[in-house]
Design a protein around this motif. Structure first.
Motif, PDB file in Angstrom:
ATOM      1  N   ASN A  47     -23.007  -4.927   0.283  1.00  0.00           N
ATOM      2  CA  ASN A  47     -23.811  -4.854  -0.939  1.00  0.00           C
ATOM      3  C   ASN A  47     -24.636  -6.113  -1.179  1.00  0.00           C
ATOM      4  O   ASN A  47     -24.965  -6.423  -2.317  1.00  0.00           O
ATOM      5  N   LEU A 115       1.799 -12.662  -8.186  1.00  0.00           N
ATOM      6  CA  LEU A 115       2.408 -11.767  -9.170  1.00  0.00           C
ATOM      7  C   LEU A 115       3.526 -12.451  -9.957  1.00  0.00           C
ATOM      8  O   LEU A 115       3.863 -12.021 -11.058  1.00  0.00           O
ATOM      9  N   GLY A 148      -2.768  -3.499  -6.217  1.00  0.00           N
ATOM     10  CA  GLY A 148      -4.000  -3.706  -6.989  1.00  0.00           C
ATOM     11  C   GLY A 148      -4.927  -2.506  -6.876  1.00  0.00           C
ATOM     12  O   GLY A 148      -4.733  -1.646  -5.999  1.00  0.00           O
ATOM     13  N   GLY A 149      -5.926  -2.455  -7.764  1.00  0.00           N
ATOM     14  CA  GLY A 149      -6.842  -1.309  -7.763  1.00  0.00           C
ATOM     15  C   GLY A 149      -8.304  -1.725  -7.830  1.00  0.00           C
ATOM     16  O   GLY A 149      -9.179  -0.901  -8.087  1.00  0.00           O
ATOM     17  N   SER A 155     -10.905  -2.493  -0.598  1.00  0.00           N
ATOM     18  CA  SER A 155     -11.509  -2.798   0.710  1.00  0.00           C
ATOM     19  C   SER A 155     -10.431  -3.272   1.682  1.00  0.00           C
ATOM     20  O   SER A 155     -10.502  -2.966   2.876  1.00  0.00           O
ATOM     21  N   HIS A 171      -0.864   0.878  -7.652  1.00  0.00           N
ATOM     22  CA  HIS A 171      -1.756   0.466  -8.740  1.00  0.00           C
ATOM     23  C   HIS A 171      -1.088   0.734 -10.090  1.00  0.00           C
ATOM     24  O   HIS A 171      -0.420   1.758 -10.258  1.00  0.00           O
ATOM     25  N   ARG A 172      -1.314  -0.173 -11.030  1.00  0.00           N
ATOM     26  CA  ARG A 172      -0.579  -0.071 -12.294  1.00  0.00           C
ATOM     27  C   ARG A 172      -1.096   1.012 -13.238  1.00  0.00           C
ATOM     28  O   ARG A 172      -0.466   1.304 -14.249  1.00  0.00           O
ATOM     29  N   ARG A 173      -2.267   1.584 -12.923  1.00  0.00           N
ATOM     30  CA  ARG A 173      -2.804   2.679 -13.754  1.00  0.00           C
ATOM     31  C   ARG A 173      -3.002   3.912 -12.874  1.00  0.00           C
ATOM     32  O   ARG A 173      -2.615   3.929 -11.716  1.00  0.00           O
ATOM     33  N   VAL A 199       4.186  -0.720 -10.848  1.00  0.00           N
ATOM     34  CA  VAL A 199       4.056  -2.169 -10.648  1.00  0.00           C
ATOM     35  C   VAL A 199       5.220  -2.659  -9.800  1.00  0.00           C
ATOM     36  O   VAL A 199       6.341  -2.146  -9.926  1.00  0.00           O
ATOM     37  N   ALA A 233      -3.411  -8.124  -4.103  1.00  0.00           N
ATOM     38  CA  ALA A 233      -4.851  -8.231  -4.406  1.00  0.00           C
ATOM     39  C   ALA A 233      -5.058  -7.904  -5.884  1.00  0.00           C
ATOM     40  O   ALA A 233      -5.644  -6.894  -6.241  1.00  0.00           O
ATOM     41  N   VAL A 234      -4.510  -8.783  -6.737  1.00  0.00           N
ATOM     42  CA  VAL A 234      -4.517  -8.494  -8.177  1.00  0.00           C
ATOM     43  C   VAL A 234      -5.461  -9.420  -8.949  1.00  0.00           C
ATOM     44  O   VAL A 234      -5.245  -9.693 -10.126  1.00  0.00           O
ATOM     45  N   GLY A 235      -6.513  -9.873  -8.283  1.00  0.00           N
ATOM     46  CA  GLY A 235      -7.506 -10.685  -8.982  1.00  0.00           C
ATOM     47  C   GLY A 235      -7.433 -12.141  -8.571  1.00  0.00           C
ATOM     48  O   GLY A 235      -6.684 -12.511  -7.656  1.00  0.00           O
ATOM     49  N   VAL A 236      -8.245 -12.937  -9.229  1.00  0.00           N
ATOM     50  CA  VAL A 236      -8.395 -14.339  -8.815  1.00  0.00           C
ATOM     51  C   VAL A 236      -8.283 -15.292 -10.008  1.00  0.00           C
ATOM     52  O   VAL A 236      -8.525 -14.893 -11.147  1.00  0.00           O
ATOM     53  N   LEU A 279     -19.279 -10.544 -13.354  1.00  0.00           N
ATOM     54  CA  LEU A 279     -19.284  -9.891 -12.039  1.00  0.00           C
ATOM     55  C   LEU A 279     -19.171 -10.949 -10.952  1.00  0.00           C
ATOM     56  O   LEU A 279     -19.994 -11.862 -10.892  1.00  0.00           O
ATOM     57  N   ARG A 280     -18.136 -10.820 -10.127  1.00  0.00           N
ATOM     58  CA  ARG A 280     -17.955 -11.802  -9.047  1.00  0.00           C
ATOM     59  C   ARG A 280     -18.319 -11.154  -7.720  1.00  0.00           C
ATOM     60  O   ARG A 280     -17.499 -10.506  -7.073  1.00  0.00           O
TER      61      ARG A 280
HETATM   62  P1  NAP Z   1     -10.162  -7.523 -10.041  1.00  0.00           P
HETATM   63  O1  NAP Z   1     -11.452  -6.793 -10.021  1.00  0.00           O
HETATM   64  O2  NAP Z   1      -9.823  -8.396 -11.204  1.00  0.00           O
HETATM   65  O3  NAP Z   1      -9.010  -6.423  -9.856  1.00  0.00           O
HETATM   66  C1  NAP Z   1      -7.658  -6.780  -9.929  1.00  0.00           C
HETATM   67  C2  NAP Z   1      -6.820  -5.515  -9.782  1.00  0.00           C
HETATM   68  O4  NAP Z   1      -5.443  -5.881  -9.822  1.00  0.00           O
HETATM   69  C3  NAP Z   1      -7.039  -4.520 -10.924  1.00  0.00           C
HETATM   70  O5  NAP Z   1      -7.004  -3.205 -10.432  1.00  0.00           O
HETATM   71  C4  NAP Z   1      -5.876  -4.820 -11.869  1.00  0.00           C
HETATM   72  O6  NAP Z   1      -5.438  -3.675 -12.565  1.00  0.00           O
HETATM   73  C5  NAP Z   1      -4.785  -5.229 -10.897  1.00  0.00           C
HETATM   74  N1  NAP Z   1      -3.854  -6.195 -11.488  1.00  0.00           N
HETATM   75  C6  NAP Z   1      -4.145  -7.337 -12.149  1.00  0.00           C
HETATM   76  N2  NAP Z   1      -3.021  -7.989 -12.509  1.00  0.00           N
HETATM   77  C7  NAP Z   1      -1.996  -7.221 -12.055  1.00  0.00           C
HETATM   78  C8  NAP Z   1      -0.587  -7.361 -12.110  1.00  0.00           C
HETATM   79  N3  NAP Z   1      -0.004  -8.415 -12.680  1.00  0.00           N
HETATM   80  N4  NAP Z   1       0.173  -6.385 -11.543  1.00  0.00           N
HETATM   81  C9  NAP Z   1      -0.400  -5.328 -10.930  1.00  0.00           C
HETATM   82  N5  NAP Z   1      -1.723  -5.138 -10.844  1.00  0.00           N
HETATM   83  C10 NAP Z   1      -2.519  -6.090 -11.395  1.00  0.00           C
HETATM   84  O7  NAP Z   1      -9.964  -8.478  -8.750  1.00  0.00           O
HETATM   85  P2  NAP Z   1     -10.520  -8.347  -7.254  1.00  0.00           P
HETATM   86  O8  NAP Z   1     -10.398  -6.970  -6.751  1.00  0.00           O
HETATM   87  O9  NAP Z   1      -9.901  -9.465  -6.481  1.00  0.00           O
HETATM   88  O10 NAP Z   1     -12.045  -8.675  -7.407  1.00  0.00           O
HETATM   89  C11 NAP Z   1     -12.459  -9.945  -7.972  1.00  0.00           C
HETATM   90  C12 NAP Z   1     -13.976  -9.935  -8.070  1.00  0.00           C
HETATM   91  O11 NAP Z   1     -14.525  -9.962  -6.748  1.00  0.00           O
HETATM   92  C13 NAP Z   1     -14.507  -8.658  -8.731  1.00  0.00           C
HETATM   93  O12 NAP Z   1     -15.638  -8.976  -9.511  1.00  0.00           O
HETATM   94  C14 NAP Z   1     -14.883  -7.788  -7.559  1.00  0.00           C
HETATM   95  O13 NAP Z   1     -15.892  -6.849  -7.863  1.00  0.00           O
HETATM   96  C15 NAP Z   1     -15.354  -8.829  -6.549  1.00  0.00           C
HETATM   97  N6  NAP Z   1     -15.201  -8.310  -5.182  1.00  0.00           N
HETATM   98  C16 NAP Z   1     -16.210  -7.559  -4.665  1.00  0.00           C
HETATM   99  C17 NAP Z   1     -16.103  -7.011  -3.411  1.00  0.00           C
HETATM  100  C18 NAP Z   1     -17.225  -6.176  -2.892  1.00  0.00           C
HETATM  101  O14 NAP Z   1     -18.192  -5.999  -3.555  1.00  0.00           O
HETATM  102  N7  NAP Z   1     -17.128  -5.633  -1.724  1.00  0.00           N
HETATM  103  C19 NAP Z   1     -14.961  -7.205  -2.636  1.00  0.00           C
HETATM  104  C20 NAP Z   1     -13.931  -7.973  -3.197  1.00  0.00           C
HETATM  105  C21 NAP Z   1     -14.059  -8.503  -4.474  1.00  0.00           C
HETATM  106  P3  NAP Z   1      -6.366  -3.019 -13.734  1.00  0.00           P
HETATM  107  O15 NAP Z   1      -7.436  -2.254 -13.014  1.00  0.00           O
HETATM  108  O16 NAP Z   1      -5.390  -2.163 -14.472  1.00  0.00           O
HETATM  109  O17 NAP Z   1      -6.864  -4.172 -14.549  1.00  0.00           O
END
Ligand code: NAP
Length: 303
Positions: A47, A115, A148-149, A155, A171-173, A199, A233-236, A279-280
């Motif tokens: 993208n 986690l 994670g979701g 990916s 995934h938690r939802r 979870v 993969a639960v975020g950053v 948006l990251r």
């Molecule tokens: P993210 O978008 O913040 O998603 C984190 C996922 O983990 C969510 O589904 C969240 O659930 C879940 N989660 C969070 N805390 C949790 C916990 N304690 N226990 C269980 N599940 C938990 O993080 P990310 O996927 O690492 O992406 C980070 C940023 O990078 C985003 O802006 C993303 O778009 C971008 N990114 C883009 C690409 C791409 O474009 N190809 C690839 C990688 C990353 P909920 O959905 O319920 O909140």
């Protein structure tokens, strides 16, 4: 004294560097280990506008670096410490030397969240991983589970599905956060099974992961899922350790900026994943870097 010091060499830092050298500034980028940041862990980038051949993150980062250095960007490798953003000029120690700069752009990115559940620390590197591109090959023809979701989780699941016999996504939802293209592909992939509304409560195994204990948040049921590997993969978390006492942070721990990417401190800018951004993505990090470099150079000229 530099016009601009860029701290961090991911997409935001490299784009800032390109704009700053093309803008005629005396600029240097300081990177701890290797350029590219989080994207070097991404197996395919689909993208980034204009690049439709789906390069891996490592290849795209190499192109960014080549482009910026071809225009004269200097990149130094080592660690930055004793950063003083409140002084004028700004100062920090780099590989034992003091560096002075009129302006600074913080491009330190973000690192994967953990986690905080039992077994996670002990089993990291023994079945628990935060990088599918780095460690996926260990699970060839075996079973892997992604937690994670979001875009990273989905990916990663698609990448692992090509290597592994079976991939679970916990995934938690019951709906994915990931973009539709990734989500649709994963939902259609035969060897990816979704475990919804669940979870992880603990990672299981002594010295080596054997499974993950799951709690279903709807039914309250607790079950053990056997798996050879887990990818969290639960975020950053934004990486702000170096300067969190000096610039204003948002509630989520990222750096607050204005529309010019200036932080709460004059002459100090932030760009990319470290910033409070909705948006990251690679493209947004690059855009942040371009804006930050433009206004940092402008600020350096009035100092
Ligand atoms: P993210 O978008 O913040 O998603 C984190 C996922 O983990 C969510 O589904 C969240 O659930 C879940 N989660 C969070 N805390 C949790 C916990 N304690 N226990 C269980 N599940 C938990 O993080 P990310 O996927 O690492 O992406 C980070 C940023 O990078 C985003 O802006 C993303 O778009 C971008 N990114 C883009 C690409 C791409 O474009 N190809 C690839 C990688 C990353 P909920 O959905 O319920 O909140």
């Amino acid at each position: 004294m530099l016009d601009l010091a860029i701290i961090g060499g991911g997409p935001a830092g490299l784009a800032a560097g390109l704009y700053a050298v093309r803008g005629g500034g005396d600029v240097c980028l300081y990177e701890e280990m290797f350029t590219g940041g989080q994207i070097v862990k991404t197996h395919r980038i689909d993208n980034y506008p204009g690049i439709s051949d789906g390069p891996d993150g490592y290849a795209l980062a190499a192109r960014f670096e080549e482009h910026a250095t071809a225009f004269g960007l200097r990149i130094e490798y080592g660690s930055v410490s004793e950063l003083d953003l409140l002084s004028n000029p700004k100062r920090f120690t780099f590989n034992g030397q003091t560096v002075e700069a009129k302006t600074v752009i913080l491009c330190t990115g973000a690192s994967p969240k953990s986690l905080g559940i039992p077994g996670e620390k002990e089993l990291t590197g023994h079945g628990v991983s935060y990088c599918a591109t780095c460690d996926g090959a260990f699970y060839k023809n075996r079973t892997a589970t992604v937690i994670g979701g979001g875009d990273t989780a989905i990916s990663d699941a698609l990448y692992l599905a090509k290597l592994c016999k079976q991939v679970y996504v916990v995934h938690r939802r019951d709906a994915l956060r990931a973009s539709a293209v990734l989500a649709d592909a994963a939902l259609k992939t035969e060897n990816i099974t979704f475990v919804w509304n669940s979870v992880p409560e603990a990672f299981l195994g002594e010295g080596k992961l054997s499974g993950v204990r799951l709690l279903n948040r709807v039914t309250g049921e607790v079950s053990d899922l056997q798996t050879d590997g887990v990818f969290v993969a639960v975020g950053v978390n934004p990486r702000t350790e170096l300067f969190k006492e000096q610039v204003k942070l948002a509630e989520n721990g990222s750096v607050e900026t204005d529309a010019h990417m200036q932080t709460s401190v004059e002459g100090v800018f932030a760009a990319g994943d470290v910033r409070n951004t909705p948006l990251r993505q690679v493209v947004t990090a690059c855009a942040d870097g371009a804006i930050a470099a433009t206004y940092a150079l402008e600020a350096s000229r009035v100092k």
